[in-house]
Design an enzyme around this catalytic site. Sequence first.
Site, mmCIF file in Angstrom:
data_model
loop_
_atom_site.group_PDB
_atom_site.id
_atom_site.type_symbol
_atom_site.label_atom_id
_atom_site.label_comp_id
_atom_site.label_asym_id
_atom_site.label_seq_id
_atom_site.Cartn_x
_atom_site.Cartn_y
_atom_site.Cartn_z
ATOM 1 N N GLU A 42 0.941 -1.167 -0.111
ATOM 2 C CA GLU A 42 0.032 -0.089 -0.082
ATOM 3 C C GLU A 42 0.731 1.220 -0.267
ATOM 4 O OE1 GLU A 42 -2.660 -0.489 3.272
ATOM 5 O OE2 GLU A 42 -3.398 -2.380 2.574
ATOM 6 N N ASN B 47 1.499 -5.119 -3.105
ATOM 7 C CA ASN B 47 0.227 -5.481 -2.790
ATOM 8 C C ASN B 47 -0.491 -4.297 -2.358
ATOM 9 O OD1 ASN B 47 -1.763 -7.420 -1.708
ATOM 10 N ND2 ASN B 47 -1.393 -6.800 0.090
ATOM 11 N N HIS C 169 -10.767 -5.862 -1.164
ATOM 12 C CA HIS C 169 -11.823 -5.507 -0.125
ATOM 13 C C HIS C 169 -12.963 -4.572 -0.757
ATOM 14 C CE1 HIS C 169 -9.229 -6.911 3.108
ATOM 15 N NE2 HIS C 169 -8.124 -6.056 2.610
ATOM 16 N N GLU D 160 -6.963 -10.397 -0.337
ATOM 17 C CA GLU D 160 -7.714 -10.068 0.668
ATOM 18 C C GLU D 160 -9.162 -9.878 0.532
ATOM 19 O OE1 GLU D 160 -5.834 -6.876 2.937
ATOM 20 O OE2 GLU D 160 -3.682 -7.362 2.227
ATOM 21 N N ASP E 63 -12.805 -9.417 0.820
ATOM 22 C CA ASP E 63 -14.176 -9.501 1.708
ATOM 23 C C ASP E 63 -15.069 -8.465 1.097
ATOM 24 O OD1 ASP E 63 -12.289 -8.462 4.441
ATOM 25 O OD2 ASP E 63 -12.957 -7.210 2.697
HETATM 26 O O1 G3I Z 1 -3.454 -8.390 19.398
HETATM 27 C C1 G3I Z 1 -3.440 -6.907 20.192
HETATM 28 C C2 G3I Z 1 -4.243 -6.953 21.431
HETATM 29 O O2 G3I Z 1 -3.286 -7.605 22.252
HETATM 30 C C3 G3I Z 1 -4.485 -5.431 21.994
HETATM 31 O O3 G3I Z 1 -5.342 -5.727 22.835
HETATM 32 C C4 G3I Z 1 -5.682 -4.896 20.745
HETATM 33 C C5 G3I Z 1 -5.683 -3.591 21.204
HETATM 34 O O4 G3I Z 1 -4.854 -2.768 20.823
HETATM 35 O O5 G3I Z 1 -4.461 -5.012 19.669
HETATM 36 C C6 G3I Z 1 -4.499 -6.339 18.862
HETATM 37 O O6 G3I Z 1 -3.777 -6.103 17.771
HETATM 38 C C7 G3I Z 1 -4.443 -5.556 16.768
HETATM 39 C C8 G3I Z 1 -4.368 -6.669 15.605
HETATM 40 O O7 G3I Z 1 -5.107 -6.096 14.444
HETATM 41 C C9 G3I Z 1 -5.059 -8.071 15.914
HETATM 42 O O8 G3I Z 1 -6.384 -7.801 16.419
HETATM 43 C C10 G3I Z 1 -3.898 -4.324 16.460
HETATM 44 O O9 G3I Z 1 -4.244 -3.190 17.515
HETATM 45 C C11 G3I Z 1 -4.603 -3.885 15.098
HETATM 46 O O10 G3I Z 1 -4.180 -2.642 14.378
HETATM 47 C C12 G3I Z 1 -4.606 -5.011 13.870
HETATM 48 O O11 G3I Z 1 -5.332 -4.579 12.990
HETATM 49 C C13 G3I Z 1 -4.936 -5.348 11.629
HETATM 50 C C14 G3I Z 1 -4.620 -4.268 10.599
HETATM 51 O O12 G3I Z 1 -4.654 -4.889 9.522
HETATM 52 C C15 G3I Z 1 -3.459 -3.633 11.048
HETATM 53 O O13 G3I Z 1 -2.354 -4.374 10.938
HETATM 54 C C16 G3I Z 1 -6.315 -6.018 11.427
HETATM 55 O O14 G3I Z 1 -6.237 -7.295 12.079
HETATM 56 C C17 G3I Z 1 -5.837 -6.653 9.901
HETATM 57 O O15 G3I Z 1 -6.941 -7.370 9.440
HETATM 58 C C18 G3I Z 1 -5.526 -5.548 8.971
HETATM 59 O O16 G3I Z 1 -5.369 -6.083 7.613
HETATM 60 C C19 G3I Z 1 -4.753 -5.393 6.523
HETATM 61 C C20 G3I Z 1 -3.780 -5.896 5.585
HETATM 62 O O17 G3I Z 1 -2.577 -6.230 6.791
HETATM 63 C C21 G3I Z 1 -3.294 -5.061 4.768
HETATM 64 N N1 G3I Z 1 -4.514 -4.695 3.746
HETATM 65 C C22 G3I Z 1 -5.828 -4.035 4.371
HETATM 66 C C23 G3I Z 1 -6.325 -4.968 5.678
HETATM 67 C C24 G3I Z 1 -7.402 -4.411 6.262
HETATM 68 O O18 G3I Z 1 -6.970 -3.340 7.107
#
Ligand code: G3I
Length: 362
Positions: free
Chosen positions: A151, A199, A235, A265, A267
Amino acid sequence: MKKITRKLVALAAVAFPLLAANQEPSLRHEANRLGLLVGAAVEPAHFSEPEYASTLGREFNMIEPENAMKWTATEPARGRFDFAPGDKVVEFAEAHRMKVRGHNLLWGSYNPAWLSSRLTSSALREIMHQHIARVAAHYAGRVFAWDVVNETFDAQARLRHSLWYDQPGIGLAGQGTAYIEQAFRWAREADRKALLFYNDYDAEGLGPKSDAIYAMVKDFKRRGVPIDGVGLQMHVLKGAPPDPTSVDANITRLARLGVEVHITEMDVALPTGAGGRVLDPAALGRQAEIYRNIAGVCARNPGCTAFQTWGFTDKYSWIPYFTHFKMGGGLLFDADYRPKPSYDGVLKAFETVKQPPARQSR
Ligand code: G3I
């Protein structure tokens, strides 16, 4: 199928994954016939849930860590690497004869707090080099493809300002895609075999953003920069879904440059109410049509070598959190692991391709 029976089948499938992978028509069975990878993003914390594990083993021949190989997980502090979460994804895949896509080596967002713009460009250059080298080398031979860079273009097809580009960057600020090229070159140095992907989202069909990506790939291929593929995230969050004909044309033009295309990805978010319930049941039919169209384009186009959704059960999806629980229900299985009309849409799209195309993969 009664819940207790489903659980018994699920337990059996975990115990005998190879049996599960072949015992009934499934996405995996059809994808294998098509010479196509069909995948899902996963969280290793859920592998201990029998139905999570058995559905994955039965339906998919590829998985990708949703978060377990991102910078926050793999290098939570400078020079301190943690490969345990990512290793769990690789171990699960190896136990179920699946491939693993790595995600991702470099992203301008969601980095750990220690990666601060107060660092100098020369420090960031060394940090970026070491991170890519260490992570790609650790997974060499176990991750077959990487999202090397994620991105970097905005909706107007301009390079995003970011820690790695120009805030302050690695000494290549203002030099366009030079920092992206450097990431790909370091990834290839660390892993001579993995397929190296760029990606992005909202660049699935023809348009300014996909034109910018196409131009970058064309330039990289012309100059021998090691790039093997482009990930189209797919998405569908709001507004009209990408036009299948336009997606097909984009895949075809990228393939003509000598790179593969993965749908990485997918959905299709739907408006939801309390408890994640989809508000309009008719929307499930429209969702199934969108999935069927895109899965059909990928199954028929020889340039498309993988079709992946971002998660696979509505029980665990990023969409509700991202939309403050206004949207959800975006995947192929509901929260009880029952296949939805969207699952049937993908399966039908695969089944209707009687003569699989010869797919180009390095
Ligand atoms: O695991 C921690 C947890 O311990 C903590 O309590 C909580 C609150 O801060 O955070 C949790 O981590 C979160 C993680 O997802 C797991 O749920 C992060 O804060 C959160 O930022 C993270 O979000 C992910 C996001 O990317 C950012 O990395 C999403 O799950 C994930 O689906 C999303 O995926 C992205 C792809 O990597 C790139 N393309 C877009 C896609 C959707 O945004």
